[in-house]
Design an enzyme around this catalytic site. Structure first.
Site, PDB file in Angstrom:
ATOM      1  N   PHE A   7     -55.027  12.541  90.320  1.00  0.00           N
ATOM      2  CA  PHE A   7     -53.945  11.595  90.600  1.00  0.00           C
ATOM      3  C   PHE A   7     -52.886  12.308  91.422  1.00  0.00           C
ATOM      4  O   PHE A   7     -52.372  13.350  91.017  1.00  0.00           O
ATOM      5  CB  PHE A   7     -53.318  11.025  89.324  1.00  0.00           C
ATOM      6  N   ASP A  34     -51.016  20.565  92.960  1.00  0.00           N
ATOM      7  CA  ASP A  34     -50.117  19.481  92.580  1.00  0.00           C
ATOM      8  C   ASP A  34     -49.652  19.773  91.156  1.00  0.00           C
ATOM      9  O   ASP A  34     -50.361  19.521  90.187  1.00  0.00           O
ATOM     10  CB  ASP A  34     -50.863  18.143  92.672  1.00  0.00           C
ATOM     11  N   LYS A  89     -41.741  15.218  88.755  1.00  0.00           N
ATOM     12  CA  LYS A  89     -41.410  14.727  87.405  1.00  0.00           C
ATOM     13  C   LYS A  89     -40.302  15.490  86.664  1.00  0.00           C
ATOM     14  O   LYS A  89     -39.212  14.982  86.499  1.00  0.00           O
ATOM     15  CB  LYS A  89     -42.687  14.670  86.556  1.00  0.00           C
TER      16      LYS A  89
HETATM   17  C1  LIG Z   1     -46.929  11.400  88.484  1.00  0.00           C
HETATM   18  C2  LIG Z   1     -47.755  12.223  89.408  1.00  0.00           C
HETATM   19  C3  LIG Z   1     -47.665  12.071  90.802  1.00  0.00           C
HETATM   20  C4  LIG Z   1     -46.829  10.988  91.437  1.00  0.00           C
HETATM   21  O1  LIG Z   1     -45.486  11.157  91.239  1.00  0.00           O
HETATM   22  P1  LIG Z   1     -44.461   9.962  91.606  1.00  0.00           P
HETATM   23  O2  LIG Z   1     -43.122  10.579  91.375  1.00  0.00           O
HETATM   24  O3  LIG Z   1     -44.785   8.824  90.697  1.00  0.00           O
HETATM   25  O4  LIG Z   1     -44.692   9.615  93.032  1.00  0.00           O
HETATM   26  C5  LIG Z   1     -48.392  12.920  91.600  1.00  0.00           C
HETATM   27  N1  LIG Z   1     -49.178  13.875  91.072  1.00  0.00           N
HETATM   28  C6  LIG Z   1     -49.291  14.057  89.745  1.00  0.00           C
HETATM   29  C7  LIG Z   1     -50.164  15.134  89.217  1.00  0.00           C
HETATM   30  C8  LIG Z   1     -48.598  13.234  88.865  1.00  0.00           C
HETATM   31  O5  LIG Z   1     -48.742  13.386  87.539  1.00  0.00           O
END
Ligand SMILES: *Cc1c(COP(=O)(O)O)cnc(C)c1O
Length: 397
Positions: A137, A222, A251
């Protein structure tokens, strides 16, 4: 407003991307939340790994208030003191040497994809290919739903970004086969979050680093969910003793104030030049001040270590539950990022936990996810796990 009034206005005027919800949260303190009808909850989700320091942490609240009374916003046409302080703090505590600031995780991953493409283009050897993992994700923009290796997020939004291919996570042979000379970037989560709290085998990330080294492809982690202390180290890559070329954060970075960041090595940073990328709100005074205060707390000696110790307690207790509840298939995760995979769809369990006053969430259809704030107490951990024990028992799981 009470819950009913809030729900009525929502249903009348907010686009329904989030579906129906049970309550409206109106106040928080530490690991506790209160809804619009005055009911108290123990928070084991932290706004999806956002409020890592707990709700309304006094140092972050103070920084926000101070900055709000001084200067909320100024554009990046000027130097911004809180932003450069943040870049300095992040650089001192990670492999990255330079930072670009934005507003969230998807935007940070967009910046990672863009800087990789431009890095290769600038060298006169375009390598636009991007490899990501299945079940990953990476966000909801068009480029990042393409990078997200889950068809459910892509359906109906085609055509997607060209040049993205997917490999099974935790499979080095598949990655090796995918690393053609056109691939300029490999983008992976050190632990997959939304995809089910999947922890790769020891040595996987090191192997990925070596494979990228062979072809020269840039490696981006990420760390939007795993970063900022969530897994028991400040960044999850530290567990494996490998460093990427690029890292994305969001986050937990502002403890609730929206901010994202893309950090990279000096070498990769040359991919962007004046004018090649920008964000109006990126690293503005208010969000940067919140992030500086958050980073200052996270990097206090012993803070992340204490979170790791609480994670040990949580996993010890969850593994004991797994031994007694036949419907628990597996307990996965690290630090205070836990996934409890069940043999059934977990919605009824999450709903029963909520009725019992514990807020948590799913990670895919079969996984209950616990992401308590890092300041959670041992007593709260014991209470959440014993409540889960009771709820699973009542469900006959
Ligand atoms: C939540 C998340 C995102 C997206 O972040 P947003 O602030 O909602 O755009 C991207 N990568 C990972 C691993 C995430 O958990």
């Amino acid at each position: 407003m009470n819950t009913e009034q809030i729900k009525a206005l929502n249903d009348a005027h907010v686009i329904n991307t989030y579906g129906a919800r049970k309550m409206a949260i109106v106040r928080g303190e530490g690991a506790r939340l209160w809804d619009a009808d005055g009911r108290e909850y123990l928070d084991f989700f932290a706004g999806i790994a956002v409020c890592n320091l707990g709700h309304c942490h006094p140092k972050v609240t103070e920084a926000i208030c101070r900055q709000a009374a001084t200067l909320v916003h100024v554009s990046n046409l000027y130097y911004i003191e809180p932003q450069v302080r943040l870049a300095d703090l992040l650089s001192r505590h990670s492999f990255a040497e330079r930072w670009f600031f934005c507003n969230g995780g998807a935007e940070a991953n967009e910046a990672a994809i863009k800087i990789a493409r431009r890095f290769w283009a600038e060298q006169g050897t375009p390598r636009p290919g991007v490899v990501t993992a299945l079940h990953s994700f990476h966000g909801r923009t068009l480029a990042t739903i393409t990078a997200t290796g889950q068809p459910k997020y892509q359906k109906g939004f085609e055509p997607l970004l060209p040049g993205v291919t997917y490999v099974p996570y935790d499979d080095l042979a598949a990655l090796e086969a995918a690393l053609t000379p056109e691939v300029g970037l490999v983008l992976l989560e050190p632990i997959q979050g939304e995809g089910g709290v999947r922890v790769p085998a020891p040595g996987y990330l090191r192997g990925v680093r070596e494979l990228c080294g062979k072809t020269g492809a840039l490696l981006a982690f990420d760390e939007v969910q795993t970063g900022l202390g969530r897994t028991g180290t400040l960044f999850a890559y530290e567990h494996d003793g490998v460093t990427p070329d690029i890292m994305t954060l969001a986050k937990g970075l502002g403890n609730g104030v929206p901010i994202g960041a893309m950090g990279c090595t000096e070498r990769v940073s040359a991919g962007f030049a004046p004018g090649s990328h920008a964000a109006t709100f990126g690293g503005n005074p208010l969000s940067s001040a919140a992030a500086v205060a958050t980073m200052e707390v996270l990097t206090e000696p012993g803070f992340v270590e204490a979170a790791a110790a609480k994670g040990e307690r949580l996993f010890g207790a969850l593994r004991a539950l797994a031994a007694k509840h036949p419907k628990i298939v597996e307990v996965r995760g690290r630090g205070l990022m836990a996934g409890i995979e069940c043999a059934e769809a977990v919605t009824p369990a999450i709903s029963a936990l909520l009725d019992a006053g514990i807020i948590c969430g799913p990670a895919g259809p079969n996984v209950i996810r616990f992401l308590p704030p890092l300041i959670v107490s041992e007593g709260d951990i014991d209470h959440a796990v014993s409540t889960l024990d009771r709820v699973l028992g009542e469900l006959g799981w």
